[in-house]
Scaffold this active site. Structure first.
Site, PDB file in Angstrom:
ATOM      1  N   HIS A  82      -4.962   1.300  14.511  1.00  0.00           N
ATOM      2  CA  HIS A  82      -5.569   2.315  13.653  1.00  0.00           C
ATOM      3  C   HIS A  82      -5.482   3.676  14.345  1.00  0.00           C
ATOM      4  CE1 HIS A  82      -8.286  -0.728  11.258  1.00  0.00           C
ATOM      5  NE2 HIS A  82      -6.985  -0.921  11.079  1.00  0.00           N
ATOM      6  N   GLU A 104      -7.637   5.896  15.387  1.00  0.00           N
ATOM      7  CA  GLU A 104      -8.484   6.190  16.542  1.00  0.00           C
ATOM      8  C   GLU A 104      -7.860   5.637  17.820  1.00  0.00           C
ATOM      9  OE1 GLU A 104      -9.245   4.887  13.689  1.00  0.00           O
ATOM     10  OE2 GLU A 104     -11.236   5.424  12.982  1.00  0.00           O
ATOM     11  N   CYS A 125     -13.669   1.943  11.639  1.00  0.00           N
ATOM     12  CA  CYS A 125     -14.018   0.582  11.216  1.00  0.00           C
ATOM     13  C   CYS A 125     -14.873  -0.107  12.267  1.00  0.00           C
ATOM     14  CB  CYS A 125     -12.762  -0.233  10.912  1.00  0.00           C
ATOM     15  SG  CYS A 125     -11.755  -0.628  12.352  1.00  0.00           S
ATOM     16  N   ARG A 133       8.143   7.853  -6.915  1.00  0.00           N
ATOM     17  CA  ARG A 133       8.414   6.458  -6.549  1.00  0.00           C
ATOM     18  C   ARG A 133       8.256   6.246  -5.047  1.00  0.00           C
ATOM     19  NH1 ARG A 133      13.954   4.944  -9.886  1.00  0.00           N
ATOM     20  NH2 ARG A 133      13.040   4.894 -11.985  1.00  0.00           N
TER      21      ARG A 133
END
Ligand code: AOF
Ligand code: ZN
Length: 384
Positions: free
Chosen positions: A53, A55, A78, A190
Site C-alpha cells: 500500500h 504508506e 488500513c 476505456r
C-alpha cells in the site's frame, strides 16, 4: 486545524494516487507523502493488488527520516490484515508523529485506522470535511472503489452518441457518428476503467474488440457482455482471456463451454423483465469479479434499460455536428424519478461532449456556464 503546508502535501498525495488508480483497482489507488521539518522525506502510491500500500512504499523511501515526521494520506490507513499487513502498524513502527487524512475508508474490513493510530499516541488530523475540495478530489478519483465498497457494484459511466437532432445512427449508413477527437476520448475512457460493457446485440452486429487503442494503457479493460441467450461465440473478438459474459440459466450449456474453452469467464444470473439478464444481479456479479468501474457502450435498448434501472452514474453524451434523417426522436431517457444535470460541457473536435449526472426531481432549466474564458476553452475530455 490543518495547516496550509499540510494541505499542500495532501494535494501532492492525491496527485500520486491518481497514477495508481487504474493499476491498484479494485483496491483504491492511494497516495502518501511523508514530511519532516518542512521537507518531503518520502512518497509513495499503491501498487497492484497484493503489492504494498501507499504508506508502506512511502515509509520505505523515507527510511529513518520518517521518525517524528508527518504522513499525509489521501485515504485513511488500513487497520486490517488483507493481502498485506496493516498500514497503521507500519506507521506506528516507523514512529511517525502525525498522520493527516483526506478521506475515510468506507471498507468496514479495513476501517478503524484512525482510532488505532490515536491509541498508539500518534496525532491524527482529518478526515477533511465532506465538501472540502481535496476530499472531493479523492472521492472523484476513487469513484470505482467507493461504489464497490458502499454499494457492492461498480460505478457506471454510459456513453451515448447521437446526431444533433437526436438520431442514434448516421443517415448515410456510415459507421461513425462522431469525429476522430470524440472517438479518441472513448479510448481514454476505456483505458481508465476496469471494464467495457456492451450487450450481445452489439457483439453480433459490430464484432467490436472493446480494447483501448492509441492511448497509454496501464492495463486493458475487461470486455463484458450482457448476453442472456449466449449469442457471443468464440469467433467474436471479445471472446478472449479476461472477458466476462453475463448470461442466464436459459442459455445452452454447450455454448458456455465453448466460450470458457476460449478463456472467457461465463457467469449466469437470473433473467429480468423482457428476458435479458437481471441488471441488478449482473452488476452485483461484476462487483464480485472485482470490477469497480465500467464504461458502457451499449446499443439503444440496453442503454435505456440501464438508465431506467437507475444504474447509470454518469452519462457521457456525444452530439455529432450533423443531422440525422430529419426525424427527431428522444434518444436519451430520463433517470427514474429524476433528470440529468449537465456537469460539464465542451467540444471534442467538431463534436460536442456533455457529462451528465442523474439528480432527483424534474429537469433543471439552468445550465451552469463556465466561469472563465479558460474554463470555456478547455476541452471537456481533458478530464476524462
Ligand atoms: C491503505 N493504503 O494504499 C490502500 C488501502 O487486500 P489488501 O491488503 O491490499 O487491502 C485492500 C483494502 O485496503 C482496500 O479494500 C482498502 O480498504 C484498503 N486500501 N489502504 O491504507 C492503500 N490501497
Ligand atoms: Zn494499507
Amino acid at each position: 486545524m490543518i495547516a496550509p503546508v499540510e494541505r499542500h502535501a495532501l494535494v501532492r498525495a492525491v496527485a500520486l494516487a491518481q497514477q495508481a488508480v487504474v493499476r491498484a483497482s479494485p483496491n483504491p489507488g492511494v497516495g502518501c507523502v511523508i514530511t519532516r521539518d518542512g521537507r518531503v522525506v518520502g512518497e509513495g502510491a499503491t501498487h497492484p493488488p497484493g503489492g504494498p500500500h501507499a504508506e508502506v512504499v512511502a515509509l520505505r523511501s523515507a527510511g529513518d527520516r520518517a521518525q517524528g515526521g508527518t504522513a499525509h494520506v489521501s485515504l485513511e490507513p488500513c487497520a486490517h490484515h488483507g493481502r498485506t499487513p496493516p498500514c497503521v502498524d507500519a506507521l506506528v513502527d516507523a514512529e511517525v508523529a502525525r498522520v493527516v487524512i483526506a478521506h475515510p475508508d468506507p471498507n468496514p474490513v479495513a476501517a478503524g485506522g484512525m482510532a488505532r493510530l490515536r491509541a498508539a499516541g500518534i496525532e491524527v488530523i482529518g478526515p477533511l470535511a465532506a465538501t472540502d475540495p481535496i476530499r472531493l478530489a479523492v472521492a472523484a478519483q476513487l469513484e470505482g472503489f467507493l461504489s464497490l465498497a458502499t454499494r457492492g457494484r461498480p460505478h457506471v459511466t454510459l456513453k451515448l452518441a447521437q446526431t444533433a437532432d437526436g438520431a442514434l445512427v448516421a443517415p448515410d449508413g456510415q459507421r461513425w457518428l462522431t469525429g476522430p477527437a470524440a472517438r479518441a476520448s472513448v479510448h481514454r475512457w476505456r483505458a481508465a476503467r476496469d471494464a467495457v460493457l456492451v450487450g450481445s446485440g452489439t457483439v453480433v452486429a459490430d464484432d467490436p474488440s472493446l480494447d483501448a487503442r492509441e492511448v497509454v494503457v496501464v492495463r486493458q479493460p475487461r470486455p463484458v457482455v450482457f448476453d442472456a441467450r449466449l449469442r457471443t461465440t468464440p469467433a467474436h473478438r471479445v471472446a478472449r482471456a479476461g472477458a466476462l459474459v453475463i448470461t442466464t440459466s436459459r442459455a445452452p450449456v454447450d455454448r458456455a463451454g465453448a466460450l470458457r474453452a476460449a478463456g472467457v469467464e461465463v457467469v449466469a444470473v437470473g433473467a429480468g423483465e423482457g428476458g435479458g439478464v437481471a441488471l441488478d444481479e449482473a452488476f452485483a456479479a461484476l462487483g464480485r469479479a472485482g470490477i469497480a468501474s465500467v464504461f458502457a457502450e451499449p446499443g439503444a435498448s440496453l442503454a435505456a434499460a440501464l438508465v431506467a434501472g437507475g444504474l447509470v452514474d454518469r452519462l457521457v453524451l456525444h452530439v455529432a455536428a450533423h443531422l440525422g434523417d430529419g426525424q427527431p426522436r428522444r434518444a436519451v431517457p430520463s433517470p427514474p424519478g429524476g433528470a440529468w444535470r449537465t456537469e460539464r460541457s465542451g467540444g471534442a473536435g467538431r463534436d460536442a461532449v456533455l457529462h451528465l449526472v442523474p439528480v432527483p426531481g424534474p429537469a433543471t432549466t439552468e445550465v451552469s456556464e463556465p466561469t472563465s474564458a479558460t474554463a470555456a476553452n478547455r476541452p471537456v475530455e481533458e478530464h476524462a
